[in-house]
Design an enzyme around this catalytic site. Sequence first.
Site, PDB file in Angstrom:
ATOM      1  N   SER A 199      71.415  12.346  15.366  1.00 54.21           N
ATOM      2  CA  SER A 199      71.984  11.054  15.798  1.00 54.21           C
ATOM      3  C   SER A 199      73.390  10.848  15.228  1.00 54.21           C
ATOM      4  O   SER A 199      74.304  10.402  15.928  1.00 54.21           O
ATOM      5  CB  SER A 199      71.092   9.902  15.311  1.00 54.21           C
ATOM      6  OG  SER A 199      69.857   9.927  15.967  1.00 54.21           O
ATOM      7  N   GLY A 259      69.091  13.279  25.560  1.00 55.17           N
ATOM      8  CA  GLY A 259      69.069  11.879  25.972  1.00 55.17           C
ATOM      9  C   GLY A 259      70.128  11.057  25.264  1.00 55.17           C
ATOM     10  O   GLY A 259      70.743  10.163  25.860  1.00 55.17           O
ATOM     11  N   GLN A 295      69.600   3.857  21.565  1.00 55.26           N
ATOM     12  CA  GLN A 295      70.433   4.442  22.621  1.00 55.26           C
ATOM     13  C   GLN A 295      70.966   3.353  23.547  1.00 55.26           C
ATOM     14  O   GLN A 295      72.142   3.357  23.914  1.00 55.26           O
ATOM     15  CB  GLN A 295      69.631   5.495  23.380  1.00 55.26           C
ATOM     16  CG  GLN A 295      69.265   6.665  22.470  1.00 55.26           C
ATOM     17  CD  GLN A 295      68.567   7.793  23.201  1.00 55.26           C
ATOM     18  OE1 GLN A 295      68.203   7.671  24.354  1.00 55.26           O
ATOM     19  NE2 GLN A 295      68.377   8.903  22.512  1.00 55.26           N
ATOM     20  N   ASP A 315      60.639   9.363  16.403  1.00 59.29           N
ATOM     21  CA  ASP A 315      60.657  10.801  16.696  1.00 59.29           C
ATOM     22  C   ASP A 315      59.652  11.579  15.839  1.00 59.29           C
ATOM     23  O   ASP A 315      59.482  12.784  16.030  1.00 59.29           O
ATOM     24  CB  ASP A 315      62.066  11.363  16.467  1.00 59.29           C
ATOM     25  CG  ASP A 315      63.059  10.845  17.499  1.00 59.29           C
ATOM     26  OD1 ASP A 315      62.629  10.394  18.580  1.00 59.29           O
ATOM     27  OD2 ASP A 315      64.273  10.882  17.221  1.00 59.29           O
TER      28      ASP A 315
HETATM   29  C1  S3P Z   1      68.324   8.177  19.097  1.00 56.08           C
HETATM   30  C2  S3P Z   1      67.501   7.112  19.320  1.00 56.08           C
HETATM   31  C3  S3P Z   1      66.070   7.233  19.600  1.00 56.08           C
HETATM   32  C4  S3P Z   1      65.531   8.629  19.295  1.00 56.08           C
HETATM   33  C5  S3P Z   1      66.465   9.717  19.719  1.00 56.08           C
HETATM   34  C6  S3P Z   1      67.830   9.554  19.093  1.00 56.08           C
HETATM   35  C7  S3P Z   1      69.759   7.915  18.824  1.00 56.08           C
HETATM   36  O1  S3P Z   1      65.856   6.943  20.962  1.00 56.08           O
HETATM   37  O2  S3P Z   1      64.264   8.824  19.877  1.00 56.08           O
HETATM   38  O3  S3P Z   1      65.948  10.992  19.377  1.00 56.08           O
HETATM   39  O4  S3P Z   1      70.452   8.815  18.323  1.00 56.08           O
HETATM   40  O5  S3P Z   1      70.211   6.796  19.085  1.00 56.08           O
HETATM   41  P1  S3P Z   1      65.657   5.421  21.451  1.00 56.08           P
HETATM   42  O6  S3P Z   1      66.646   4.631  20.716  1.00 56.08           O
HETATM   43  O7  S3P Z   1      65.886   5.388  22.919  1.00 56.08           O
HETATM   44  O8  S3P Z   1      64.223   5.099  21.077  1.00 56.08           O
END
Ligand code: S3P
Length: 437
Positions: free
Chosen positions: A28, A98, A171, A316
Amino acid sequence: MTNHTPSPLSAPPSGALRGVFSPPGDKSVSHRAVMFAAMASGRSDLTGLLEGEDVLATLKAVQAMGAETERTGDGAWRVTGAPPWRGPAQDIDLGNSGTSARLLAGAIAGMGVQARLTGDDSLRARPMERVAAPLRLMGAALETTDGRLPMTIRGARLRGVDYETPVASAQIKSAVLLAGLGAEGVTRVTEPAPSRDHTERMLPAFGGEVRVSGLTAEVTGGQRLSPANYAAPADPSSAAFALAAALITPGSRVTARGVLLNPRRAGLFEAWKRMGADLTIEVTKNDGEPVGDLIAACSDLAPIHVREDEIPAMIDEIPILAVTAAFAEGESRFEGLAELRVKESDRLTAVSDLLRAAGVETETGEDWLTVAGRGTGGVTGGGAAAARGDHRIAMSTLILGLASRKGMAIDDASMIATSYPAFQADLAALGAALETP
Ligand code: S3P
């Protein structure tokens, strides 16, 4: 990057794991460091970056939009940002990532350019309306493909919004805040529960101003970021695997060095402690983000009941926590797992299936899971699980295999490289050998 050749891998029963390791850079934090540097005018030197496929996808994406990137050493990258970005003619392929897709959508919208994002089979199955909807409210035009990638973003002169996200997602929050940097007026995001706050913590290092109050974060538009030298700490989500192996494999004692200990990421470690794990946490640094060492030794674990409000801080880590629960004495229960169904795979089904393949009884509902723990040495193993294009399911299955009586196999380990390219090497150095069948 989009579709891998399958590479099966198996984990035979292992002896004790012992030693010290440095997990890879936090995923992240690495994504954000690269994006913020690319949004800033001038040269940033970034170190400790994860060089997994997901972050390499972000590096390629910002290159396509006009930033210069140069590898200056192991995990060290010089990124020279040149805002405003230019809209690339070609699709940007973000592979499995993602975080790249959702955060870049916000940044692209805020830069006022046009780009089309796509990804691999797993990423093209994941929901994108959750970021498209708030960005449209701000005045950007986004077209998804049935709510998913490929997604075209046409940035514009955006206006600030006051947005309440229906799900606690860093996210979504980050996409809106990044778009807000280029919008007119104030952009405010309120989430239903606290998700990871790296965007809020890191933007000030790149000259950005973010105000946080409770569950609300806000930025004022018209901000320009400035370059920074930034060091990413090690990833707690990756550290979790060898630490879990140590907790459930007799005689083990393993130390993970330099790990990010942000409280919104540390839910797994708190959960392990509640289960009676012999886990020591030593904070060694605290500038911007707390960082420290974790020492795990094999433990008799008690079952755990995890409630919905605890999930965002371990979102996660549920697969590897469920694996450790299989080695606890009695039934564990996890609630509020709806978001697990839209991760790199449907992780609720995937984790239940992998545990059952190892002879562990589970029950699942729409958003909950129970695991009938069998105690240390009590998990049979001997099965195979489908990795489903999901790095964390692949690694969780292999860790279970190491601590089981007959081992476990997965059909494809290639996607482990998205977040933890040295996974096999790190385990080998600690004494646990994975095998290519
Ligand atoms: C992340 C946020 C999480 C996490 C992903 C990384 C990020 O997702 O599952 O692996 O770096 O902001 P969500 O915020 O959609 O739950």
